[in-house]
Every structure is written in C-alpha cells, then in structure tokens.
Design a protein around this motif. Structure first.
Motif, mmCIF file in Angstrom:
data_model
loop_
_atom_site.group_PDB
_atom_site.id
_atom_site.type_symbol
_atom_site.label_atom_id
_atom_site.label_comp_id
_atom_site.label_asym_id
_atom_site.label_seq_id
_atom_site.Cartn_x
_atom_site.Cartn_y
_atom_site.Cartn_z
ATOM 1 N N TYR A 57 59.361 5.725 -51.879
ATOM 2 C CA TYR A 57 60.866 5.705 -51.935
ATOM 3 C C TYR A 57 61.226 4.239 -51.459
ATOM 4 N N PRO A 58 62.480 3.788 -51.793
ATOM 5 C CA PRO A 58 62.843 2.582 -51.477
ATOM 6 C C PRO A 58 63.003 2.431 -50.057
ATOM 7 N N PRO A 59 63.296 1.207 -49.389
ATOM 8 C CA PRO A 59 63.423 1.272 -47.793
ATOM 9 C C PRO A 59 64.695 1.501 -47.151
ATOM 10 N N PHE A 60 65.908 1.522 -47.899
ATOM 11 C CA PHE A 60 67.072 1.500 -47.149
ATOM 12 C C PHE A 60 67.240 2.808 -46.105
ATOM 13 N N HIS A 61 66.965 3.920 -46.746
ATOM 14 C CA HIS A 61 67.230 5.156 -45.862
ATOM 15 C C HIS A 61 66.128 5.385 -44.611
ATOM 16 N N TYR A 62 65.018 4.669 -44.843
ATOM 17 C CA TYR A 62 64.029 4.283 -43.734
ATOM 18 C C TYR A 62 64.809 3.574 -42.967
ATOM 19 N N TYR A 63 65.576 2.646 -43.104
ATOM 20 C CA TYR A 63 66.094 1.522 -41.991
ATOM 21 C C TYR A 63 67.286 2.526 -41.183
ATOM 22 N N ALA A 107 76.454 0.025 -55.272
ATOM 23 C CA ALA A 107 75.291 0.153 -56.000
ATOM 24 C C ALA A 107 73.934 -0.223 -55.598
ATOM 25 N N VAL A 108 73.881 -1.228 -55.348
ATOM 26 C CA VAL A 108 72.514 -1.744 -54.621
ATOM 27 C C VAL A 108 72.123 -0.728 -53.615
ATOM 28 N N LEU A 109 73.033 -0.441 -52.767
ATOM 29 C CA LEU A 109 72.414 0.567 -51.641
ATOM 30 C C LEU A 109 72.053 1.657 -52.287
ATOM 31 N N ALA A 110 72.638 2.411 -53.405
ATOM 32 C CA ALA A 110 72.148 3.691 -54.160
ATOM 33 C C ALA A 110 70.980 3.499 -54.691
ATOM 34 N N VAL A 111 70.695 2.147 -55.384
ATOM 35 C CA VAL A 111 69.413 1.953 -55.813
ATOM 36 C C VAL A 111 68.305 1.735 -54.707
ATOM 37 N N CYS A 112 68.638 1.239 -53.859
ATOM 38 C CA CYS A 112 67.572 0.845 -52.743
ATOM 39 C C CYS A 112 67.589 2.074 -51.702
ATOM 40 N N THR A 113 68.099 3.202 -51.983
ATOM 41 C CA THR A 113 67.814 4.323 -51.317
ATOM 42 C C THR A 113 66.745 5.447 -52.036
ATOM 43 N N LYS A 114 67.326 5.417 -53.411
ATOM 44 C CA LYS A 114 66.475 6.206 -54.414
ATOM 45 C C LYS A 114 66.328 5.487 -55.487
ATOM 46 N N ASP A 115 65.156 5.117 -56.239
ATOM 47 C CA ASP A 115 65.118 4.246 -57.512
ATOM 48 C C ASP A 115 65.875 4.715 -58.847
ATOM 49 N N GLN A 116 65.722 6.032 -58.791
ATOM 50 C CA GLN A 116 66.535 6.614 -60.048
ATOM 51 C C GLN A 116 67.910 6.404 -60.108
ATOM 52 N N ALA A 117 68.532 5.967 -59.199
ATOM 53 C CA ALA A 117 70.047 5.427 -58.955
ATOM 54 C C ALA A 117 70.384 4.475 -60.181
ATOM 55 N N VAL A 118 69.363 3.743 -60.394
ATOM 56 C CA VAL A 118 69.531 2.660 -61.259
ATOM 57 C C VAL A 118 69.921 3.021 -62.691
ATOM 58 N N TYR A 156 65.047 -5.239 -49.284
ATOM 59 C CA TYR A 156 63.613 -5.129 -49.459
ATOM 60 C C TYR A 156 62.674 -6.220 -48.647
ATOM 61 N N ASN A 157 63.510 -6.806 -47.791
ATOM 62 C CA ASN A 157 62.652 -7.807 -46.875
ATOM 63 C C ASN A 157 61.609 -8.676 -47.704
ATOM 64 N N VAL A 158 62.292 -9.333 -48.744
ATOM 65 C CA VAL A 158 61.370 -10.128 -49.623
ATOM 66 C C VAL A 158 60.554 -11.158 -49.009
ATOM 67 N N PRO A 159 61.118 -11.948 -48.254
ATOM 68 C CA PRO A 159 60.451 -13.013 -47.315
ATOM 69 C C PRO A 159 59.329 -12.389 -46.580
ATOM 70 N N PHE A 160 59.304 -11.289 -46.213
ATOM 71 C CA PHE A 160 58.238 -10.918 -45.266
ATOM 72 C C PHE A 160 57.479 -9.608 -45.853
ATOM 73 N N ASN A 161 57.712 -9.136 -46.978
ATOM 74 C CA ASN A 161 57.223 -7.843 -47.405
ATOM 75 C C ASN A 161 57.097 -7.876 -49.036
ATOM 76 N N HIS A 162 57.151 -9.158 -49.373
ATOM 77 C CA HIS A 162 57.051 -9.352 -50.907
ATOM 78 C C HIS A 162 55.924 -8.378 -51.493
ATOM 79 N N GLY A 212 55.001 -5.467 -50.411
ATOM 80 C CA GLY A 212 55.243 -4.287 -50.246
ATOM 81 C C GLY A 212 56.022 -3.626 -51.433
ATOM 82 N N MET A 213 57.271 -4.728 -51.549
ATOM 83 C CA MET A 213 57.919 -4.478 -52.868
ATOM 84 C C MET A 213 57.289 -4.375 -54.003
ATOM 85 N N ILE A 214 56.256 -5.187 -54.409
ATOM 86 C CA ILE A 214 55.503 -5.265 -55.677
ATOM 87 C C ILE A 214 54.631 -3.890 -55.692
ATOM 88 N N ARG A 215 54.143 -3.357 -54.685
ATOM 89 C CA ARG A 215 53.236 -2.059 -54.649
ATOM 90 C C ARG A 215 54.255 -0.970 -55.023
#
Length: 543
Positions: A76-82, A199-210, A261-267, A269-272
C-alpha cells in the motif's frame, strides 16, 4: 476572527446555517461513533488481529525503523503509514530512551487499538463531510438523510473499526468531493488547489483511488467553458484547460505527491511499490474473464454488491431518486455531474483488474446515498392529510430501523465471534500438558495465547503423525487443509470431532444469509471472515 480562522472559513465556508448547531447532525455522528466503537477490540489482544490486510503496528514499526527510506515499500502507499507513525512516535521516543520496550505485548496491543481508533475518527469525519457535501447539493434534511444512510452501511461499519485503508482513503475522497462540488459551483482557485491536494492524499492512501479521478477533469472543463466569454469554442477549451488555477493546483499536487512518496530518499521504494501493484501478480486475483460475457457477469455481481451494501429499502430509494432526476425536465446539474466518479472508477480500475469485492464500492456508495437521500426526501416532501403523513414517516422509520439492524449485526458478529467461545472451550477442557494444533491461516483461527498451541498452515498427514497433538482446531469456513480434511471426516487420521462451535445472533442471520445463498458464496466480502464456525478434533486414545 483570527487569521487561521479566516483561512479555514475561506476553505470550508458553511452554506446557510452553521451545521454545528444542528442537533440531528450531532445525533447522527454520535450514533455512528457508538456503532463503530462497538467491537473495536475484535481479535485483541494479539499481535496479528483477525481482520485481513490490517496495517499492524509491526508493519508501521518496520517503516519507522527504515525512516520510510532506502528502498522501503509495501503493498500500500505510504501516507496512512505516516499517520499511524505519528500516533506511535511518542512510544517510539520512549523506547529510544529505554523507558519502555515498544516490542512489549501490551504496548503493541495499545498501538493496535490506537490505529483502529484513528479509523473510527476518520469514519466520523467521513459522515460529517457527506453531510457537508449534502448541504452543497440539497437542503439540511436531505444532507442528514445521506449522512445517516452511509453511517449504517455494514462494510463501512466493519472497516471503521480496523486499521485497513478503506475508510481512510474514502475519507480523503469525500473531502476532495466537497471541494470538487464547489469547483463546479464557483471555480475558485482555493477549491482547485484543495481538491487536487486531497485527491493526492486519497491516492497516496490507497492506489485504487486513482480510478476515481481519471475522468474528473471533464465536468470541470465543460462547466468552465460555459463561464468564459469568448467567441471561439477552441479558445474557450484551451482557456479552461490551461489557466492560472490549474497551474497552481497541479503544481501543488505534484509537490505533495513527491513529498508523500519521499522521492529524494526513497525513489527505489516507490518504483518497487508501483511494480508490485502493476506486475503480473495483479492477474492472480482476476475473477471475471476479459470478454464481453465476463464484463456482463462482473457488472451483475457489482449490482449485487451494491444492493448488499445499501440494503433493499435504501436501494429502492436510490432507484426512485435516480428515476426522478432522470425523468424531470430541469436537471440537478451538480448531482448529475457526480456520476463521473463511479463511471471513471469502474472503467479505469475495476474493468482493468477484472474483479471486485464489496469494499471496492465504498467510494461509489457515497454518490449513491445522495440519490437515495434525494428519493427519500421526495417521498417525504408532500404535505398530505395527517394520516398519510404519519404513514410516510412510519415507512421511513421502518427503513432506517432495518438499516440499523443491518449495521448493528456487524457489531454483534464481532462481539459474539465464535473464536472467543472456542478459546474458552479449549482453556476449560484441555489440560496444560496437552498439545493443540491450530490449522489454517492465523488470522482466521482462535488465538493461542495462554494455550499450549501452535499454528500450522497445512500440516498434512505426515506432520500430524509426527507431532501427534491431542487436539486439532480448524476454521470450518476458511481452511485450506485439503490434505487432511478427508482423513478427519472419515476418522482415518485417528481424530474425532468433539465440538462444533458457532454463534449466530438473530439480527446477524439476515446479513449472513445475504452473503451465502443455497450454500454458495453470493457476495465477495471480508464480512464473512467474522464469526466463523470452529471445529475441534480430539485424538483417539482408545484401542
């Protein structure tokens, strides 16, 4: 009013009367809170819980340990983990100071409950936001009806008390829906920006929201074209697509997405993560063939899922509201435009993956309850004779009593889960020196705490002969132990069934009856994981 208050008032203006003064709204919110809090400790205390796919504290702790960087990723995306990490950070800080042990079982259970309580709070926020959206679309009474209907949807009640991501992403979707409605009404920059960010927060909570947002720009462009005073149609289209408002909102959305997605430090991880959710494994879950007949079957199954969610009385109200809107000459434009979300979601997400469960329709149900509330309001609007008025309101009271029983049945199944009875049976009937094997998936079985027991996914006849446990426990509804099922039934493995533990309170029977028809699974939902039938087998000791 201070500066922060002015900003909030600008972003979330209250149309008409302040809803905080509405006693009925607070009654609905309190009712929803009580229903969702009931059974919040289902399957606890334990390390895993009984709800499939929950974000457990151990998963959150793993992310904190990696600082959500250096290749960290999950399904799952990272936002709710945060958000869950924010709840756990005080305990993590005390752990680093060696004041507590965050791996202690009691701390783990407390964090588990904290995560579930966050879902309860977001569920209450969802009900409030549905009311606010209803105020933008209708009057206060219709808005309250819509909020009450959604609060009593059984899957919503279930996921409101677990750490699954279904309620959190629906919360962000409904918040974005509120700003979307205001975009269609006024086209303000603040609403554009707030919509894209939520909308970004919805997608970054669960991908299917896109899938919900794939076609969302279409009504915005069409309504914007009508407001631009220009003779050239193509020029108006271009001005609607490319302007200061869209530039600001899209830029803000891109920045937020990269931050989440913390792209600078977890690029990596995002791709995976994206490879994980778009790879070949996605076809493993497909239930319907990508053919015309497959899509027709999937659509009919979707209708059954929607009827299960709403219940027949509310579904009939939805049909009535939809027909009234379709047949009348002067359309409710804002309400009609909201169909873009279910259509977009179904075409770009569900048709792509080829399957769906009841929980997939939670965001779709948000739109449907507005039509159902609209239909109920039309039914109550006429001022007939006193007797007819009493009859109309009596019918509506019966509808909501039915919906209440439907919702409360989820709580009753959780509170009276047969696994609690199975645990008590084992503790009172089994001696401490006797061994127990719990067979099947861990989250579908009684807990082994304070029992001389171990979990084995599929022990097989050979392992049973080697271990020779005195008792064997399995979930009769969800047990993939095909290698031993026949031997247990005919007694060839040397075990006899000594207990069949089930618990079926009266109101819950109609919910279970809807899930299973004639012994076959009629509805695909995790609600059937609650309160399973537990079988206990004892090893034969005689000659």
């Amino acid at each position: 009013m201070g500066q922060p208050g002015k900003v909030i008032a600008k972003v979330l203006p209250v149309p008409g009367e302040n809803p905080s003064r509405s006693a009925w709204l607070w009654i609905i919110l309190l009712l929803s809170l009580l229903i969702n809090l009931c059974g919040i400790n289902w399957g606890l205390p334990s390390f895993r819980g009984w709800a499939p796919d929950e974000l457990t504290p151990s998963l959150v702790m793993h992310g904190i340990g990696q600082r959500f960087s250096n290749g960290w990723h999950g399904f799952y995306p990272p936002f709710h983990y945060y958000l869950l990490s924010a709840c756990a950070l005080p305990f993590y800080g005390l752990h680093t100071l060696h004041l507590i042990d965050i791996h202690d079982f009691r701390i783990h259970v407390f964090l588990f409950l904290t995560g579930r309580l966050l879902s309860v709070i977001m569920a209450a926020g969802t009900i409030y936001l549905i009311y606010r959206c209803g105020l933008e679309l209708f009057d206060r009474m219709t808005a309250r009806i819509a909020a009450l209907i959604y609060a009593l949807i059984p899957p919503f009640v279930y996921y409101a008390k677990t750490t699954n991501l279904d309620v959190p992403y629906v919360f962000w979707f409904v918040l974005s829906l509120y700003f979307y409605i205001r975009i269609l009404k006024q086209h303000r920059t603040v609403d554009y920006t707030a919509f894209t960010l939520t909308a970004v927060l919805a997608v970054c909570t669960k991908d299917q929201a896109v899938g919900l947002y794939a076609l969302a720009p279409v009504p915005v462009i069409i309504t914007r074209v009508r407001t631009i005073q220009d003779r050239g149609f193509l020029v108006r289209i271009l001005k609607s697509c490319f302007n200061r408002q869209t530039a600001i909102s899209l830029t803000a959305a891109c920045v937020l997405f990269f931050m989440v997605y913390n792209v600078p430090f977890n690029h990596d991880g995002m791709i995976r993560h994206f490879r994980l959710i778009t790879g070949p494994s996605i076809d493993v879950y497909r239930l319907f063939a990508p053919t015309f007949s497959g899509h027709v079957s999937m659509a009919f199954q979707g209708i059954k899922h929607i009827i299960f969610m709403l219940g027949w009385p509310v579904f009939i109200a939805f049909i009535a509201g939809s027909l009234h809107e379709f047949l009348r000459k002067k359309k409710h434009a804002l309400l009609s435009w909201l169909w873009i979300f279910p259509v977009s979601y179904y075409l770009t997400f569900i048709c792509r993956i080829g399957y769906h469960y009841v929980r997939f329709f939670l965001p779709v149900a948000v739109i449907l309850v507005f039509y159902a509330a609209y239909g109920i309001r039309i039914f109550l609007v006429p001022e007939p004779q006193a007797r007819l008025k009493i009859l109309r309101y009596s019918i509506m009271a019966a509808v909501f009593c039915y919906a209440m029983l439907y919702a409360v049945s989820v709580d009753m199944l959780m509170i009276g889960d047969a696994r609690y009875d199975a645990e008590r049976w084992l503790k009172t009937r089994v001696r401490p020196d006797e061994r127990i094997v719990l067979t099947g998936w861990m989250e579908y079985l009684p807990r082994n705490r304070d029992l001389n027991a171990e979990y084995l996914r599929d022990p097989g006849p050979g392992i049973l002969l080697e271990k020779q446990p005195e008792y064997l426990v399995l979930n009769a509804d969800f047990c993939k132990c095909d290698s031993i099922r026949g031997g247990l039934t005919d007694g060839s493995l040397g075990y006899t069934r000594v207990a069949v533990i089930r618990n079926m309170p009266f109101p819950s029977r109609m919910l279970v009856h809807d899930i299973y028809r004639n012994g076959r699974r009629n509805i695909f939902t995790n609600l059937d994981k609650i309160n399973p039938v537990i079988h206990v087998y004892a090893r034969n000791t005689g000659p």
